[in-house]
Design an enzyme around this catalytic site. Structure first.
Site, short mmCIF file in Angstrom:
data_model
loop_
_atom_site.label_atom_id
_atom_site.label_comp_id
_atom_site.label_asym_id
_atom_site.label_seq_id
_atom_site.Cartn_x
_atom_site.Cartn_y
_atom_site.Cartn_z
N ARG A 294 0.81 -1.23 0.00
CA ARG A 294 0.00 0.00 0.00
C ARG A 294 0.84 1.27 0.00
NH1 ARG A 294 -3.02 -2.80 4.01
NH2 ARG A 294 -4.72 -3.95 3.02
N LYS A 316 1.15 11.25 -10.71
CA LYS A 316 0.24 10.40 -11.49
C LYS A 316 1.02 9.17 -11.88
CE LYS A 316 -3.37 13.09 -13.78
NZ LYS A 316 -3.93 13.54 -15.07
N GLU A 358 4.99 18.46 -24.70
CA GLU A 358 4.48 18.79 -23.36
C GLU A 358 5.01 20.15 -22.90
OE1 GLU A 358 2.13 17.28 -21.88
OE2 GLU A 358 2.25 15.10 -21.99
N LYS A 409 3.81 22.61 -13.90
CA LYS A 409 3.23 21.35 -13.39
C LYS A 409 3.06 21.44 -11.88
CE LYS A 409 2.80 16.61 -13.76
NZ LYS A 409 2.67 15.53 -14.67
N GLU A 419 -6.68 16.01 -8.94
CA GLU A 419 -7.32 16.41 -10.19
C GLU A 419 -8.83 16.62 -10.06
OE1 GLU A 419 -6.77 13.66 -13.44
OE2 GLU A 419 -6.18 15.27 -14.78
N ARG A 423 -6.07 20.91 -11.84
CA ARG A 423 -5.03 20.05 -12.44
C ARG A 423 -5.41 19.58 -13.84
NH1 ARG A 423 -1.31 15.23 -9.86
NH2 ARG A 423 -0.28 14.78 -11.84
N ASN A 427 -4.02 18.64 -18.77
CA ASN A 427 -4.47 17.65 -19.74
C ASN A 427 -4.80 18.29 -21.08
OD1 ASN A 427 -6.29 14.85 -20.13
ND2 ASN A 427 -4.73 14.79 -18.55
N HIS A 430 -4.73 16.37 -24.41
CA HIS A 430 -4.63 14.94 -24.13
C HIS A 430 -5.87 14.14 -24.50
CE1 HIS A 430 -1.00 16.12 -22.13
NE2 HIS A 430 -0.71 14.88 -21.80
N HIS A 434 -4.49 11.02 -26.34
CA HIS A 434 -4.51 9.64 -25.87
C HIS A 434 -5.25 8.72 -26.85
CE1 HIS A 434 -3.64 10.50 -21.33
NE2 HIS A 434 -2.54 10.41 -22.05
N HIS A 446 3.96 9.75 -27.24
CA HIS A 446 2.99 10.51 -26.45
C HIS A 446 3.03 12.02 -26.77
CE1 HIS A 446 0.53 11.60 -22.98
NE2 HIS A 446 1.47 12.45 -22.60
N1 LIG Z 1 2.60 10.62 -14.98
C1 LIG Z 1 2.46 11.70 -15.69
O1 LIG Z 1 2.09 12.77 -15.19
C2 LIG Z 1 2.81 11.67 -17.13
C3 LIG Z 1 2.98 12.86 -17.83
C4 LIG Z 1 3.33 12.81 -19.16
C5 LIG Z 1 3.52 11.59 -19.78
N2 LIG Z 1 3.37 10.45 -19.06
C6 LIG Z 1 3.61 9.16 -19.70
O2 LIG Z 1 4.98 9.12 -20.07
C7 LIG Z 1 5.13 8.27 -21.22
C8 LIG Z 1 5.89 9.00 -22.28
O3 LIG Z 1 7.18 9.26 -21.79
P1 LIG Z 1 8.44 9.28 -22.78
O4 LIG Z 1 8.15 10.20 -23.85
O5 LIG Z 1 9.63 9.47 -21.97
O6 LIG Z 1 8.36 7.85 -23.42
P2 LIG Z 1 9.09 6.46 -23.06
O7 LIG Z 1 9.15 6.24 -21.62
O8 LIG Z 1 8.41 5.47 -23.90
O9 LIG Z 1 10.56 6.72 -23.57
C9 LIG Z 1 10.76 6.90 -24.92
C10 LIG Z 1 11.94 6.05 -25.40
O10 LIG Z 1 13.14 6.71 -25.07
C11 LIG Z 1 14.01 5.83 -24.38
N3 LIG Z 1 14.84 6.67 -23.54
C12 LIG Z 1 14.46 7.37 -22.46
N4 LIG Z 1 15.49 8.07 -21.99
C13 LIG Z 1 16.55 7.81 -22.79
C14 LIG Z 1 17.88 8.24 -22.81
N5 LIG Z 1 18.36 9.12 -21.95
N6 LIG Z 1 18.69 7.74 -23.76
C15 LIG Z 1 18.23 6.87 -24.68
N7 LIG Z 1 16.96 6.44 -24.72
C16 LIG Z 1 16.13 6.91 -23.76
C17 LIG Z 1 13.07 4.88 -23.70
O11 LIG Z 1 13.70 3.71 -23.31
C18 LIG Z 1 12.02 4.70 -24.78
O12 LIG Z 1 12.47 3.79 -25.73
C19 LIG Z 1 3.74 7.90 -21.64
O13 LIG Z 1 3.43 6.64 -21.15
C20 LIG Z 1 2.88 8.95 -20.97
O14 LIG Z 1 1.57 8.49 -20.75
C21 LIG Z 1 3.01 10.47 -17.77
O1 LIG Z 2 -0.18 15.59 -14.53
C1 LIG Z 2 -1.25 15.69 -15.08
O2 LIG Z 2 -2.31 15.87 -14.46
C2 LIG Z 2 -1.36 15.59 -16.53
O3 LIG Z 2 -2.43 15.52 -17.06
C3 LIG Z 2 -0.09 15.57 -17.30
C4 LIG Z 2 -0.19 14.97 -18.65
O4 LIG Z 2 0.74 15.66 -19.46
C5 LIG Z 2 0.17 13.48 -18.68
O5 LIG Z 2 0.27 13.02 -19.98
C6 LIG Z 2 -0.67 12.56 -17.86
O6 LIG Z 2 -0.09 11.28 -17.83
C7 LIG Z 2 -2.03 12.39 -18.40
O7 LIG Z 2 -2.79 11.80 -17.44
P1 LIG Z 2 -4.20 11.16 -17.69
O8 LIG Z 2 -4.87 11.33 -16.38
O9 LIG Z 2 -4.88 11.92 -18.78
O10 LIG Z 2 -3.96 9.75 -18.04
#
Ligand SMILES: NC(=O)c1ccc[n+]([C@@H]2O[C@H](COP(=O)([O-])OP(=O)(O)OC[C@H]3O[C@@H](n4cnc5c(N)ncnc54)[C@H](O)[C@@H]3O)[C@@H](O)[C@H]2O)c1
Ligand SMILES: O=C(O)C(=O)C[C@@H](O)[C@H](O)[C@H](O)COP(=O)(O)O
Length: 542
Positions: A294, A316, A358, A409, A419, A423, A427, A430, A434, A446
């Site tokens: 948890r 998130k 982003e 952010k 959210e 927050r 999005n 998005h 998505h 993404h």
């Molecule tokens: N939690 C949140 O608030 C939030 C916000 C935005 C996006 N996201 C999520 O993040 C993901 C997108 O992230 P991303 O664009 O980093 O994609 P990703 O994690 O798929 O990485 C993209 C590619 O780059 C590679 N990579 C990463 N760093 C590297 C480095 N320094 N050198 C070489 N290769 C490298 C990875 O291994 C992968 O192949 C999505 O799943 C999206 O939904 C989450």
């Molecule tokens: O942090 C947030 O809140 C965001 O919405 C950031 C977004 O850029 C990000 O892609 C996030 O993962 C989207 O979340 P989701 O709730 O739409 O899945």
């Protein structure tokens, strides 16, 4: 007072830690002035410190020291090193706290205690070490170390390092940018941005965890090797967990595999997780941390631009399901984020560029300076080359873009972690983004999908009379100039609409969007007219 000068950094630490030697060296590297509080005091008092101590005693010395230090905190713009006992004085502690609140860096220089003690004794002329110098030093260390840890916002360990190496490390720590994430429902944490910040991993993890699961993908092996070494050097029992790359890692099967390993390898509630990689890896690592027993401590080390500016911060966490993006997850805050820009050296150009999607989004919803910077540097950004990046002028531009985007952010997350309203503005772009990712079977990145989604949201804002055509055109021209896509034509409207209904902002059978009221001012759009929603889609198909 606004416009006041203030030190670039203040160094504190035990007698003999090397504050003057290392501080001077770092100041030289950074072409900054250096000042030592003891020298300033001697200058003001017109005598050497041991003589002052003998004539007036310690309480008078501490008063003078406090006056000198507080003056310097308001009128010196270089690297400023304090005497060993200075941070024990309440008025100086208060001054340092205000300096930190104003964005200052108080660096605790942590040398190996044995080395520091020997150096302090060798130097002589230290009234606080009169008598049995070693015993006095140890006693002072016991009293002062916890206070130094509390008073400083940056720690630099120099164990076994030459002054030059320690100075370089100090310089990296001074150069780092820090965004604080706070809020009534959040345990505060920092996002540290800069080259070399990964070396603070142990400091952020703390001393409670014995085992650390280092979750990463193969693609970032060279960065995870470094993290593993740093963790082992700090005495953690490191468990290396390699996950499938990108979205293939954000699945229940992968999470389940890790839960099994944590169980078999005896992870308890006091142990921790480090998520290292792109946003997919940090989302998955955070999700595992949120769910294991948890919730256990976790630290994110983002390695892609997108993960640095967005995914690693804000809590998130989650995985995808066959029905859509991020449909299972939780809001679970990391203990810290270390965005080590050194990792960008291995980032391919296209993955860097998607991260700009982003960044631009954050400009559109809140910070127009981001947009100006993107415009001014569009050519260099589009030509990003990891192999030359760290020695180029672009590094400072990218550091500022990361800091600004994380600040946007942090603003939203701090006010509304779960959210409930504000927050949702993060999005922007998005809802369609998505859907595109899903329909493209995650072959679209993404950030690229978000870029098209921003154009879609701008079109919708315009169709409903909120913004003019110029602002829609500006979306297209800015994103296009960065090498980001602005149109998509590979799916049916029915499929897109069905996926947009599964977006987390939707309520019942009503769609909800984030659109722009004007540049920098997003608004919520509830249950918009169906024809506008479809027409905006037709416009991004061109
Ligand atoms: N939690 C949140 O608030 C939030 C916000 C935005 C996006 N996201 C999520 O993040 C993901 C997108 O992230 P991303 O664009 O980093 O994609 P990703 O994690 O798929 O990485 C993209 C590619 O780059 C590679 N990579 C990463 N760093 C590297 C480095 N320094 N050198 C070489 N290769 C490298 C990875 O291994 C992968 O192949 C999505 O799943 C999206 O939904 C989450
Ligand atoms: O942090 C947030 O809140 C965001 O919405 C950031 C977004 O850029 C990000 O892609 C996030 O993962 C989207 O979340 P989701 O709730 O739409 O899945």
């Amino acid at each position: 007072m606004a416009g006041m000068r203030r030190p670039v950094a203040v160094i504190i630490g035990m007698m003999g830690a090397g504050k003057t030697r290392v501080g001077k060296e770092a100041a030289q590297m950074m072409q900054l002035p250096f000042a030592d509080a003891d020298n300033e005091i001697e200058h003001d008092a017109g005598m050497k410190i041991p003589e002052y101590f003998e004539r007036y005693g310690e309480p008078e010395f501490r008063k003078l020291e406090s006056d000198v230090v507080l003056d310097m905190l308001e009128d010196f713009d270089g690297i400023f090193s304090l005497g060993g006992g200075a941070p024990m004085t309440p008025s100086i502690q208060q001054g340092l706290a205000e300096y930190i609140a104003d964005g200052g860096k108080v660096v605790y220089l942590m040398a190996d205690p044995k080395e520091a003690m020997e150096r302090a004794n060798r130097g002589g002329g230290r009234p606080m070490l009169n008598g049995d110098a070693n015993e006095r030093w140890k006693k002072l260390y016991k009293e002062r170390d916890p206070v130094f840890r509390r008073v400083a916002n940056v720690q630099v360990r120099t164990h076994g390092q030459t002054p030059q190496v320690a100075a370089r490390k100090l310089m990296e720590m001074i150069d780092q940018r820090i965004v604080h994430v706070t809020g009534s429902t959040i345990e505060p944490y920092d996002v540290c941005i800069g080259e070399g910040v990964m070396s603070q991993l142990a400091q952020v993890l703390g001393d409670k965890p014995a085992k650390v699961a280092l979750i990463h993908t193969q693609a970032v092996q060279r960065h995870s090797d470094r993290a593993r070494t740093l963790l082992r050097q700090s005495g953690y029992d490191v468990h290396d967990i390699v996950i499938p790359d990108a979205e293939a890692g954000k699945t229940i099967e992968v999470a389940n595999g890790i839960w099994q390993r944590l169980g078999e390898e005896g992870f308890t509630r006091s142990d921790a997780i480090v998520g290292l990689g792109g946003g997919a890896a940090t989302d998955l690592a955070g999700f595992v941390a949120a769910t294991w027993m948890r919730g256990i401590r976790y630290v994110n080390c983002p390695t892609s631009l997108l993960a640095m500016v967005d995914a690693s911060t804000g809590g998130k966490t989650g995985i995808n399901t066959p029905q859509g993006k991020n449909l299972v997850g939780s809001f679970y805050t990391p203990a810290g984020v270390l965005a080590d820009m050194g990792a960008l050296a291995s980032l391919p150009n296209d993955i860097f560029i998607e991260g700009l999607g982003e960044v631009a989004k954050s400009g559109f919803i809140m910070d127009p300076e981001i947009l100006r910077m993107l415009e001014d540097h569009a050519d260099e950004l589009r030509s990003f080359d990891g192999s030359t990046f760290l020695d180029s002028d672009l590094k400072d531009v990218v550091a500022e873009l990361i800091e600004r985007t994380v600040t946007v952010k942090a603003y939203h997350v701090s006010a509304d972690l779960k959210e409930a309203g504000l927050r949702e503005f993060l999005n922007y772009g998005h809802t369609l983004g998505h859907a595109i990712e899903k329909l493209e079977h995650f072959r679209w990145r993404h950030g690229n999908a978000v870029a098209v989604g921003c154009v879609y949201a701008a079109e919708l804002s315009h169709l409903l009379g909120y913004i003019d055509q110029d602002l829609v055109d500006y979306h297209r021209s800015l994103l296009g100039s960065l090498g980001l896509p602005t149109s998509w034509n590979n799916g049916s409207w029915d499929d897109v609409l069905a996926l947009m209904h599964r977006d987390k902002k939707a309520r019942g059978n009503k769609l909800r969007f984030v659109i722009l009221g004007s540049l920098g001012h997003p608004i919520h759009l509830e249950d918009p007219p169906a024809d506008a929603v479809e027409e905006a889609f037709r416009r991004i198909q061109r």
